[in-house]
Structures are given as structure tokens and as C-alpha cells.
Design a protein around this motif. Structure first.
Motif, PDB file in Angstrom:
ATOM      1  N   THR A   1     -21.183 -23.871   2.042  1.00  0.00           N
ATOM      2  CA  THR A   1     -22.114 -23.970   0.916  1.00  0.00           C
ATOM      3  C   THR A   1     -23.134 -25.074   1.180  1.00  0.00           C
ATOM      4  O   THR A   1     -24.340 -24.890   0.989  1.00  0.00           O
ATOM      5  CB  THR A   1     -21.337 -24.223  -0.393  1.00  0.00           C
ATOM      6  OG1 THR A   1     -20.333 -23.220  -0.507  1.00  0.00           O
ATOM      7  CG2 THR A   1     -22.246 -24.168  -1.602  1.00  0.00           C
TER       8      THR A   1
ATOM      9  N   ARG B   1     -21.975 -30.176  -6.397  1.00  0.00           N
ATOM     10  CA  ARG B   1     -20.601 -29.653  -6.354  1.00  0.00           C
ATOM     11  C   ARG B   1     -19.685 -30.766  -6.817  1.00  0.00           C
ATOM     12  O   ARG B   1     -19.747 -31.893  -6.298  1.00  0.00           O
ATOM     13  CB  ARG B   1     -20.216 -29.202  -4.942  1.00  0.00           C
ATOM     14  CG  ARG B   1     -18.731 -28.922  -4.812  1.00  0.00           C
ATOM     15  CD  ARG B   1     -18.344 -28.358  -3.483  1.00  0.00           C
ATOM     16  NE  ARG B   1     -18.686 -26.940  -3.396  1.00  0.00           N
ATOM     17  CZ  ARG B   1     -18.157 -26.099  -2.509  1.00  0.00           C
ATOM     18  NH1 ARG B   1     -17.271 -26.513  -1.649  1.00  0.00           N
ATOM     19  NH2 ARG B   1     -18.511 -24.830  -2.486  1.00  0.00           N
TER      20      ARG B   1
ATOM     21  N   HIS C   1     -18.745 -20.746  -9.550  1.00  0.00           N
ATOM     22  CA  HIS C   1     -19.375 -20.890  -8.232  1.00  0.00           C
ATOM     23  C   HIS C   1     -20.459 -19.806  -8.160  1.00  0.00           C
ATOM     24  O   HIS C   1     -20.351 -18.829  -7.408  1.00  0.00           O
ATOM     25  CB  HIS C   1     -18.326 -20.730  -7.134  1.00  0.00           C
ATOM     26  CG  HIS C   1     -18.754 -21.222  -5.791  1.00  0.00           C
ATOM     27  ND1 HIS C   1     -20.066 -21.558  -5.498  1.00  0.00           N
ATOM     28  CD2 HIS C   1     -18.047 -21.417  -4.638  1.00  0.00           C
ATOM     29  CE1 HIS C   1     -20.127 -21.944  -4.223  1.00  0.00           C
ATOM     30  NE2 HIS C   1     -18.925 -21.874  -3.696  1.00  0.00           N
TER      31      HIS C   1
ATOM     32  N   ARG D   1     -12.638 -20.543  -8.561  1.00  0.00           N
ATOM     33  CA  ARG D   1     -13.931 -20.422  -9.266  1.00  0.00           C
ATOM     34  C   ARG D   1     -14.692 -19.194  -8.764  1.00  0.00           C
ATOM     35  O   ARG D   1     -15.511 -18.627  -9.472  1.00  0.00           O
ATOM     36  CB  ARG D   1     -14.753 -21.691  -9.062  1.00  0.00           C
ATOM     37  CG  ARG D   1     -14.895 -22.126  -7.598  1.00  0.00           C
ATOM     38  CD  ARG D   1     -15.378 -23.553  -7.518  1.00  0.00           C
ATOM     39  NE  ARG D   1     -15.443 -24.066  -6.160  1.00  0.00           N
ATOM     40  CZ  ARG D   1     -15.428 -25.348  -5.859  1.00  0.00           C
ATOM     41  NH1 ARG D   1     -15.322 -26.250  -6.816  1.00  0.00           N
ATOM     42  NH2 ARG D   1     -15.521 -25.760  -4.613  1.00  0.00           N
TER      43      ARG D   1
ATOM     44  N   ARG E   1      -8.530 -17.481  -0.684  1.00  0.00           N
ATOM     45  CA  ARG E   1      -7.619 -18.445  -0.058  1.00  0.00           C
ATOM     46  C   ARG E   1      -6.591 -18.950  -1.074  1.00  0.00           C
ATOM     47  O   ARG E   1      -6.896 -19.054  -2.272  1.00  0.00           O
ATOM     48  CB  ARG E   1      -8.490 -19.621   0.404  1.00  0.00           C
ATOM     49  CG  ARG E   1      -7.840 -20.723   1.139  1.00  0.00           C
ATOM     50  CD  ARG E   1      -8.932 -21.689   1.614  1.00  0.00           C
ATOM     51  NE  ARG E   1      -9.642 -22.336   0.513  1.00  0.00           N
ATOM     52  CZ  ARG E   1      -9.273 -23.477  -0.055  1.00  0.00           C
ATOM     53  NH1 ARG E   1      -8.204 -24.125   0.360  1.00  0.00           N
ATOM     54  NH2 ARG E   1      -9.977 -24.002  -1.040  1.00  0.00           N
TER      55      ARG E   1
ATOM     56  N   GLN F   1      -5.330 -21.866  -2.732  1.00  0.00           N
ATOM     57  CA  GLN F   1      -6.059 -23.138  -2.902  1.00  0.00           C
ATOM     58  C   GLN F   1      -5.082 -24.299  -3.125  1.00  0.00           C
ATOM     59  O   GLN F   1      -5.035 -24.861  -4.229  1.00  0.00           O
ATOM     60  CB  GLN F   1      -7.030 -23.019  -4.084  1.00  0.00           C
ATOM     61  CG  GLN F   1      -7.714 -21.669  -4.148  1.00  0.00           C
ATOM     62  CD  GLN F   1      -9.214 -21.748  -4.163  1.00  0.00           C
ATOM     63  OE1 GLN F   1      -9.805 -22.653  -4.720  1.00  0.00           O
ATOM     64  NE2 GLN F   1      -9.832 -20.779  -3.525  1.00  0.00           N
TER      65      GLN F   1
ATOM     66  N   PRO G   1     -14.722 -15.524   0.632  1.00  0.00           N
ATOM     67  CA  PRO G   1     -15.733 -16.602   0.551  1.00  0.00           C
ATOM     68  C   PRO G   1     -15.578 -17.645   1.663  1.00  0.00           C
ATOM     69  O   PRO G   1     -16.519 -18.405   1.908  1.00  0.00           O
ATOM     70  CB  PRO G   1     -15.477 -17.232  -0.818  1.00  0.00           C
ATOM     71  CG  PRO G   1     -14.037 -16.922  -1.115  1.00  0.00           C
ATOM     72  CD  PRO G   1     -13.764 -15.590  -0.465  1.00  0.00           C
ATOM     73  N   ALA G   2     -14.361 -17.655   2.304  1.00  0.00           N
ATOM     74  CA  ALA G   2     -14.024 -18.653   3.320  1.00  0.00           C
ATOM     75  C   ALA G   2     -14.052 -20.077   2.696  1.00  0.00           C
ATOM     76  O   ALA G   2     -14.701 -20.270   1.677  1.00  0.00           O
ATOM     77  CB  ALA G   2     -14.947 -18.562   4.519  1.00  0.00           C
TER      78      ALA G   2
HETATM   79  C1  NCD Z   1     -14.983 -21.480  -1.971  1.00  0.00           C
HETATM   80  C2  NCD Z   1     -15.024 -22.695  -2.874  1.00  0.00           C
HETATM   81  O1  NCD Z   1     -15.335 -23.793  -2.461  1.00  0.00           O
HETATM   82  O2  NCD Z   1     -14.729 -22.487  -4.037  1.00  0.00           O
HETATM   83  N1  NCD Z   1     -15.589 -21.624  -0.724  1.00  0.00           N
HETATM   84  C3  NCD Z   1     -16.929 -21.575  -0.574  1.00  0.00           C
HETATM   85  O3  NCD Z   1     -17.684 -22.151  -1.320  1.00  0.00           O
HETATM   86  N2  NCD Z   1     -17.402 -20.815   0.433  1.00  0.00           N
HETATM   87  C4  NCD Z   1     -13.641 -20.897  -1.862  1.00  0.00           C
HETATM   88  C5  NCD Z   1     -12.535 -21.738  -1.309  1.00  0.00           C
HETATM   89  O4  NCD Z   1     -12.629 -22.929  -1.150  1.00  0.00           O
HETATM   90  O5  NCD Z   1     -11.480 -21.142  -1.049  1.00  0.00           O
END
Ligand code: NCD
Length: 307
Positions: A49, A98, A126, A159, A209, A211, A248-249
Motif C-alpha cells: 500500500t 494508515r 481499507h 478490514r 491472511r 491476521q 490482498p497480500a
Molecule cells: C492488507 C491490510 O493491510 O489490511 N494488506 C494490504 O494492504 N495489501 C491485508 C493484510 O494485511 O492481510
């Protein structure tokens, strides 16, 4: 759009505007011009991001003000509000934030005279990730109407799940969740199904993922997660020919997805990252165009709004 905070308040028309503008930006980044300063205030770790916003800002010809949480005055106890006001005072035209709090923007949104974009707020929103996910789906199917989209994984702490559930429903998709026991969230009224059912019926499988960092208890055994709740090669074989995989990774290879599937033919995971740059260029340009064209003008305009 005064700030870009949540998909909850976005109409289908404004989402389509973002997706179409993103495609225009890919063809012609010079569509937008202006001498702007952006500040990327990331109070949580980020690779995609943060770098995607940076790339978007640079492609738009913006100057980017640096911020490192560890070396900032946050380490001396300064609040998010005072940090944001500081960047505004020294001339930032746009704040990308963020933060771990679900509603960090409540305090700032009414008081700041510059637009803000939410780059991730706690477990709640998000919205830019959601827009890039929608762009990836739109490129594939050309419409959202009646697409079966299953969001599978740690829904409770995600999110991304929440932002996408709102946006995809607004666009007319059929949204479903799939989650291991303890990872559900029933507050959105979205129906659940098993990962086996999900793989067979979906047009889009969006994996999430586990989390760990958001869990109340620290250890969560994931050794049998893939077999019970994740995308195995055997499940992937049962997906419809046209179905695609999103994530989203960062990806936990071998947990929510078999490592060999991350770059398989139906995976759009790296395409999502590429789309993120153009989507963020679109959101930034739409927002700044709506606010006006220079910092003095923005400040003036907002002061008028406040009285
Ligand atoms: C996500 C996030 O930060 O919420 N990742 C992202 O922004 N690409 C998802 C995550 O952290 O699993």
C-alpha cells in the motif's frame, strides 16, 4: 468526496468513476496536473500500500513528504492529530493515513483543511484496497451483477473483508464469506459457506491472511489450516474454468493458499498490485480536483466551509 475514508458511503456511480478514471490514468497519467505535496503517514507496517501510493504520487508528478514513525515526534508522545496538523501546517496538500485505530479519521476529518485518504484503519476499512480489487474483477468480467464472490479467511480481523463486502454489495454482486470457527463476523449479515462449496460455486475467490497480529491471544495453530479452510491444489481443480483468485497480500504461503497456486493461471494477485497504482492515482486526482488546485485555495475553501 471530501475525504476518502470508507466504502460504506460510496455510491455505485462514484465507484464506477474511480474504476474508469483508473483505466484512463493507465493510458495517460498526464490527465492530472498540479504542484501538490503529499504526506504518507503510515503508523502500521506496509509494503504494497505504501509503495503503491508512492508510485501513484510520483506518476502524478507530486512531491512526497517523508514520515517514519520511529524517528518522528510520535516517539515523544505526539498524537496522530498533532502530527497530521503539523504536516498540514507545513504545506501538505493531501494526507494518506494508515493507523491501527478503527476510526482514527473521526477526530481529523472535521478539523483538517486538506483531503485525507484512508490507507487502512484498524479492522474496519481499507477502501483503496477494495477499489483495486474491484478494478481487477471489473477487468475480468466487465460487470458485477450477480457475480458470486466469496471472501474466505480471517474475516473477523480483516478490514479488506469489510470494505469489500460493502463495495461489492453496492455494485450488485452476491457476496459470501467462508471462515474457520472463531474467524467469523456476523454483523454484516453476509451468508457463510464452506471452502469446498465456495470453490465450486464462486466466480471470484478472495483469500485473506490469518491476521495473527490482530488476535487477542498470541498463538493460533495454523498447521492444519490449509487442509481444512485454505485453497489446496485439489480444491483449485474444482473451481469453474473462468473463476479467478484474489488476495490482498501479504500472502502466508502454505496457510490460506498452497504456495504453488500463488502464481497459477487463475491467480490475479500480482495484477491486483499493478492495478493498485492506477486506482490510487484515480482516487488522488478525483479528490484533489474536487478540493481545488492549490494549497492556499484549499485552505481558504475549507475555512469558508467551517464558518
Ligand atoms: C492488507 C491490510 O493491510 O489490511 N494488506 C494490504 O494492504 N495489501 C491485508 C493484510 O494485511 O492481510
Amino acid at each position: 468526496m471530501r475525504h476518502f475514508i470508507s466504502t460504506r458511503e460510496l455510491s455505485a456511480a462514484s465507484i464506477f468513476n474511480i474504476l474508469n478514471t483508473a483505466e484512463e490514468m493507465r493510458e495517460n497519467p498526464d490527465l492530472f496536473s498540479g504542484n501538490y505535496f503529499a504526506a504518507n503517514l503510515f503508523f502500521e507496517p506496509s509494503t504494497r500500500t505504501k509503495m503503491s501510493f508512492l508510485m501513484a504520487e510520483k506518476k502524478l508528478g507530486m512531491e512526497v513528504l517523508d514520515f517514519q514513525m520511529e524517528s518522528s515526534s510520535m516517539a515523544k508522545g505526539e498524537s496522530l492529530y498533532d502530527t497530521a496538523r503539523t504536516y498540514e501546517a507545513i504545506g501538505a496538500d493531501l494526507l494518506i493515513v494508515r493507523h491501527k485505530h478503527d476510526r482514527w479519521f473521526d477526530e481529523l476529518a472535521q478539523k483538517l483543511s486538506v483531503p485525507m485518504i484512508n490507507a487502512g484503519s484498524g479492522k474496519r476499512d481499507h477502501p483503496t484496497q477494495s477499489m483495486l480489487d474491484l478494478l481487477t474483477i471489473y477487468q475480468e468480467f466487465g460487470s458485477f451483477n450477480n457475480l458470486n464472490i466469496v471472501i474466505a479467511g480471517d474475516i473477523k480481523h480483516s478490514r479488506v473483508a469489510r470494505s469489500n463486502a460493502y463495495a461489492l454489495r453496492t455494485m450488485g454482486a452476491n457476496v459470501y464469506f467462508s471462515a474457520a470457527p472463531g474467524f467469523e463476523d456476523d454483523s454484516l449479515g453476509i451468508p457463510y459457506m464452506s471452502i469446498d462449496e465456495a470453490c465450486e460455486m464462486c466466480d471470484v475467490l478472495m483469500l485473506l491472511r490469518v491476521q495473527h497480529e490482530r488476535h487477542a491471544t498470541t498463538s493460533h495453530d495454523t498447521s492444519s489450516y490449509l487442509v481444512n479452510y485454505g485453497l489446496t491444489p485439489e480444491r483449485e481443480q474444482r473451481m469453474q474454468d473462468h473463476a479467478i483468485i484474489l488476495h490482498p497480500a501479504p500472502v502466508n504461503r502454505g496457510v490460506e493458499i498452497d504456495t504453488g497456486l500463488v502464481e497459477c493461471e487463475r491467480s490475479r494477485i500480482f495484477k491486483q498490485m499493478e492495478n493498485g497504482v492506477y486506482t490510487r492515482m484515480a482516487i488522488i486526482s478525483i479528490l484533489l480536483n474536487e478540493w481545488g488546485f492549490d494549497h492556499e485555495h484549499i485552505t481558504e475553501k475549507c475555512q469558508t466551509l467551517k464558518v
